[in-house]
Design an enzyme around this catalytic site. Structure first.
Site, PDB file in Angstrom:
ATOM      1  N   GLY A 291      38.924  68.230  -5.146  1.00 52.92           N
ATOM      2  CA  GLY A 291      39.391  66.935  -4.689  1.00 52.92           C
ATOM      3  C   GLY A 291      39.995  67.123  -3.333  1.00 52.92           C
ATOM      4  O   GLY A 291      40.482  68.208  -2.993  1.00 52.92           O
TER       5      GLY A 291
ATOM      6  N   SER B  95      34.273  70.380   2.609  1.00 57.05           N
ATOM      7  CA  SER B  95      32.827  70.175   2.731  1.00 57.05           C
ATOM      8  C   SER B  95      32.462  68.693   2.715  1.00 57.05           C
ATOM      9  O   SER B  95      31.353  68.322   3.073  1.00 57.05           O
ATOM     10  CB  SER B  95      32.099  70.930   1.608  1.00 57.05           C
ATOM     11  OG  SER B  95      32.610  70.538   0.350  1.00 57.05           O
ATOM     12  N   ASP B  96      33.395  67.835   2.315  1.00 56.22           N
ATOM     13  CA  ASP B  96      33.145  66.387   2.296  1.00 56.22           C
ATOM     14  C   ASP B  96      33.607  65.691   3.580  1.00 56.22           C
ATOM     15  O   ASP B  96      33.668  64.454   3.630  1.00 56.22           O
ATOM     16  CB  ASP B  96      33.847  65.759   1.087  1.00 56.22           C
ATOM     17  CG  ASP B  96      33.321  66.319  -0.222  1.00 56.22           C
ATOM     18  OD1 ASP B  96      32.094  66.297  -0.413  1.00 56.22           O
ATOM     19  OD2 ASP B  96      34.127  66.790  -1.032  1.00 56.22           O
TER      20      ASP B  96
ATOM     21  N   HIS C 147      38.636  61.807  -2.331  1.00 56.10           N
ATOM     22  CA  HIS C 147      37.486  62.071  -3.193  1.00 56.10           C
ATOM     23  C   HIS C 147      37.952  62.976  -4.317  1.00 56.10           C
ATOM     24  O   HIS C 147      38.629  63.973  -4.087  1.00 56.10           O
ATOM     25  CB  HIS C 147      36.380  62.761  -2.401  1.00 56.10           C
ATOM     26  CG  HIS C 147      35.259  63.272  -3.263  1.00 56.10           C
ATOM     27  ND1 HIS C 147      34.652  62.503  -4.235  1.00 56.10           N
ATOM     28  CD2 HIS C 147      34.636  64.479  -3.309  1.00 56.10           C
ATOM     29  CE1 HIS C 147      33.708  63.213  -4.828  1.00 56.10           C
ATOM     30  NE2 HIS C 147      33.681  64.416  -4.293  1.00 56.10           N
TER      31      HIS C 147
ATOM     32  N   HIS D   2      36.744  64.411  -8.576  1.00 60.22           N
ATOM     33  CA  HIS D   2      35.794  64.415  -9.692  1.00 60.22           C
ATOM     34  C   HIS D   2      36.569  64.062 -10.960  1.00 60.22           C
ATOM     35  O   HIS D   2      36.372  64.689 -12.003  1.00 60.22           O
ATOM     36  CB  HIS D   2      35.139  65.794  -9.838  1.00 60.22           C
ATOM     37  CG  HIS D   2      34.164  66.134  -8.757  1.00 60.22           C
ATOM     38  ND1 HIS D   2      32.971  66.779  -8.991  1.00 60.22           N
ATOM     39  CD2 HIS D   2      34.186  65.900  -7.414  1.00 60.22           C
ATOM     40  CE1 HIS D   2      32.326  66.953  -7.837  1.00 60.22           C
ATOM     41  NE2 HIS D   2      33.042  66.437  -6.867  1.00 60.22           N
TER      42      HIS D   2
ATOM     43  N   ASP E 217      44.449  43.945 -11.220  1.00 59.89           N
ATOM     44  CA  ASP E 217      45.589  44.226 -10.337  1.00 59.89           C
ATOM     45  C   ASP E 217      45.163  45.093  -9.144  1.00 59.89           C
ATOM     46  O   ASP E 217      45.813  45.089  -8.100  1.00 59.89           O
ATOM     47  CB  ASP E 217      46.689  44.955 -11.114  1.00 59.89           C
ATOM     48  CG  ASP E 217      47.472  44.038 -12.048  1.00 59.89           C
ATOM     49  OD1 ASP E 217      47.606  42.844 -11.740  1.00 59.89           O
ATOM     50  OD2 ASP E 217      47.950  44.530 -13.085  1.00 59.89           O
TER      51      ASP E 217
ATOM     52  N   HIS F  50      27.674  61.825  -9.001  1.00 59.07           N
ATOM     53  CA  HIS F  50      28.618  62.640  -8.263  1.00 59.07           C
ATOM     54  C   HIS F  50      30.062  62.311  -8.694  1.00 59.07           C
ATOM     55  O   HIS F  50      30.613  63.009  -9.537  1.00 59.07           O
ATOM     56  CB  HIS F  50      28.387  62.413  -6.767  1.00 59.07           C
ATOM     57  CG  HIS F  50      29.151  63.336  -5.872  1.00 59.07           C
ATOM     58  ND1 HIS F  50      28.769  63.614  -4.578  1.00 59.07           N
ATOM     59  CD2 HIS F  50      30.278  64.031  -6.078  1.00 59.07           C
ATOM     60  CE1 HIS F  50      29.636  64.461  -4.038  1.00 59.07           C
ATOM     61  NE2 HIS F  50      30.552  64.726  -4.919  1.00 59.07           N
TER      62      HIS F  50
ATOM     63  N   TYR G 172      54.469  40.937  -6.308  1.00 57.12           N
ATOM     64  CA  TYR G 172      54.772  42.222  -6.947  1.00 57.12           C
ATOM     65  C   TYR G 172      55.470  43.148  -5.964  1.00 57.12           C
ATOM     66  O   TYR G 172      55.203  43.118  -4.778  1.00 57.12           O
ATOM     67  CB  TYR G 172      53.469  42.857  -7.431  1.00 57.12           C
ATOM     68  CG  TYR G 172      53.675  44.136  -8.192  1.00 57.12           C
ATOM     69  CD1 TYR G 172      53.933  44.126  -9.564  1.00 57.12           C
ATOM     70  CD2 TYR G 172      53.614  45.368  -7.541  1.00 57.12           C
ATOM     71  CE1 TYR G 172      54.128  45.294 -10.270  1.00 57.12           C
ATOM     72  CE2 TYR G 172      53.809  46.545  -8.237  1.00 57.12           C
ATOM     73  CZ  TYR G 172      54.064  46.502  -9.602  1.00 57.12           C
ATOM     74  OH  TYR G 172      54.244  47.677 -10.284  1.00 57.12           O
TER      75      TYR G 172
END
Lengths: 241, 241, 241, 241
Positions: free
Chosen positions: D26, D73-74, D93, D95, D118, D167, D225
């Site tokens: 991540g 790598s992303d 990002h 998983h 929400d 993915h 809120y």
């Protein structure tokens, strides 16, 4: 040897940290290839009490070389894997929940997503059943034999884990920590696969071009993942990062 | 007696640590067979506040021998188990999630894998339903009675846990800690069984030769698991190691 | 009032501890009936930063009496519950995972086991849907109204929680902590019910004589659970002990 | 820039705390719009060892501006999102288990409850599949492109997350922390949706008037809120409070 003991100890302690074990159900080993000696967890010792000098050193033929405790009851399975896969440096066995559920169901884990493809380009297979004779005589070694058979010509780098049917996962890697990272990845991949089937029972495998792209980003000479620095880099595991 | 109190306290504190309880829903007892006295958790006391002198000592006939608090509301169930199984030294009751789901569904837990076979060679049974009369009169003792009936001729070593229907699991062992290890194993075995059925609803039991191999590796005179040193060794639980 | 603030703070902090909330999605209130003042969590403040003087005091008519922060956006729902149920002293709203799944599915939670029967003798109902007019005008108060309707003649002691459809659970009790214990019990009961349906989709309710036995062991004048000492004793929750 | 590094570091450390990552799977980034520079996690570095000066600064055209380590790598996927969505300040990002299961199943996540409403008034979509050419050439940038396409005319405020097929999820927000709160909300919403389908497979979406009421309570000029104080207030997440 002290270094190997430290690495095997640390890798065993990762098992409870990664949520891969209940009670004492898991063991990690590492090998010193030059000496031909494997170091493995002793049988039935809780992780929180485990110390480096509790670990047992065993020669590749099964002779205990050093250690006052009994080695893991799975010792002969580890040895059979080291004898057949000369490039691996660590082996792990767990009863991690979701991978064990696939083993009990007798179902392989197909490549349903990039998390799996980051680990391996193939389904995680289920080994064949053991015969009554294999269970009666050298059960643990025979378990190693069916794992080796399930890996087959693909080799242990492309098949880094196999499910023993009705039993649970075995995994391996370049060293003890890398093996545990495979086991942790496998458990999460199994969990995601089970949930995917609940959402869409007929889900097919990831397209081959996406699968191969992800596997090659993390493994082999063209790998672009990680910092390019050693056995844990690229991380032997999986997933984006 | 101080030793027994310490063991019962420690075993009760394992319940939240192993994730087997919500709020105060679980209790462990142990017995001093020579004195004929059971020590058990008091009713409704949170684990984090529990101390050794909060535990209640109860004679096998139900008389409170020592303690300023009320014993667990399940006391008479524990006593009935001790009266009928002279070799057990610890009893535990939980509402652990997955074992309770099987109890609510009224389904036994078959031996689907080696994790279960390491614990017991038989399915974990569901006791029969209680009649209205049994619920009205001596409900807790009657609950013990149906557990004993479900164990039957197999005996408490081969049937180390039973599910009370619509209620939850009761487990036992050589001492309080061993009983809790059975309860932890049972919960994980139940979870794996439920997930296995989600992957393959018709999964049948483990082949008998694999099942018996695993049970005999961990239990009985030929056991090869653990360090051969006492009631917790081989570990009364389950799984590889 | 300082005592009420302390109790409401402590009860709010139990929400993350019991695993009932993600981010800031949950709130607990308590009431001082003599003063006619409710104390409630402020809107959007993370639990780890919450302090007693962040809590907001609101009169039963909705006027903010004390506090520099905005009260929870669910304030008018809490007030409507206090106005209609004069015997309750605490209210909690969460989006706990499994109870919310039942709310989203529009399914009540039947009494499938003794864990539920220890909490309540009836299914946890789903309130009716809100009309467009009710959503447009006084949405939060209308949410309280449909919860009160769902409780109906049974009263809040026998119906200690209701699911707002497509939304999530609201629960109440003698004081803020008791309300949170109901919410924790409800979440676990919902989880067990969902797993029970996965094992046996047609599972029917617990026999009435077992259900009533368990409810009466923990609630009312003949209760035998706990140490007989106050609002948390017998514990307002559920389960054996 | 030091402030951005601190914010990106803190947001990355929230990933393991919120249970959104296994191993190193991540990454979070943030952007300094004035400088045109993104700061992102380096590739393959474990969260517990991550320090602010390990983070990599990258210009919007992909040039590394500052840092001794390889960026995630992303990286090119993050850049493509920042180039197309000029109002976002953070991208994440993961998983995460349940959102990834939906991505693997190729199923969007409909608005089944107020927890989702929400966060967003629309289903979380699945992007289209990548062609072989897109995978072969500029894979990571192409992944960004299909995410942007899936957002379409609705814009990134109403579609704060998209699932890359096979993915996993990508999410964004006003800053790095807000993006992580979206990712945490998405994972919980995905988990609840999966459980809802297990209870009632044909569950339809929340009525539009309830959905719009909840979205408008937390987002836009009329939001009620939170404490009205900045990018995290109203909290970019979801749920009652």
């Amino acid at each position: 040897m002290a270094e190997l003991r430290a690495a095997v100890l640390e890798a065993n302690l990762l098992l409870p940290r990664y949520g891969l074990v209940t009670l004492t159900w898991g063991n990690v080993s590492g090998i010193d290839r030059a000496a031909g000696v494997m170091v493995i967890k002793p049988s039935g010792v809780p992780y929180e009490r485990l110390r480096a000098d509790d670990l047992v050193a065993v020669a590749l033929d099964g002779t205990v070389v050093e250690g006052r405790l009994r080695p893991s009851s799975d010792t002969d399975t580890h040895l059979q894997l080291y004898r057949n896969f000369p490039d691996i440096g660590g082996v792990v066995h767990t009863h991690s929940t979701h991978a064990t559920a696939f083993a009990q169901a007798g179902r392989e884990i197909p490549v349903l997503g990039t998390t799996h493809a980051d680990l391996a380009p193939l389904a995680v297979p289920v080994a064949r059943a053991l015969s009554e004779a294999e269970v009666a005589d050298r059960y643990e070694e025979s378990t190693g034999t069916i794992l080796v058979e399930a890996v087959g010509d693909q080799g242990p780098a492309r098949v880094p884990a196999v499910l023993a049917p009705g039993h649970g996962p075995f995994a391996w890697g370049a060293d003890p920590r890398a093996a545990v990272e495979v086991a942790a990845t496998l458990e999460e991949v199994a969990r995601m696969a089970l949930l995917t089937y609940q959402l869409a029972p007929g889900t097919g495998p990831l397209p081959a071009h996406v699968r191969d792209k992800h596997f090659s980003r993390k493994h082999g000479p063209g790998a672009t993942y990680g910092q390019g620095g050693g056995p844990h880099d690229p991380v032997a595991g999986s997933g984006g990062g």
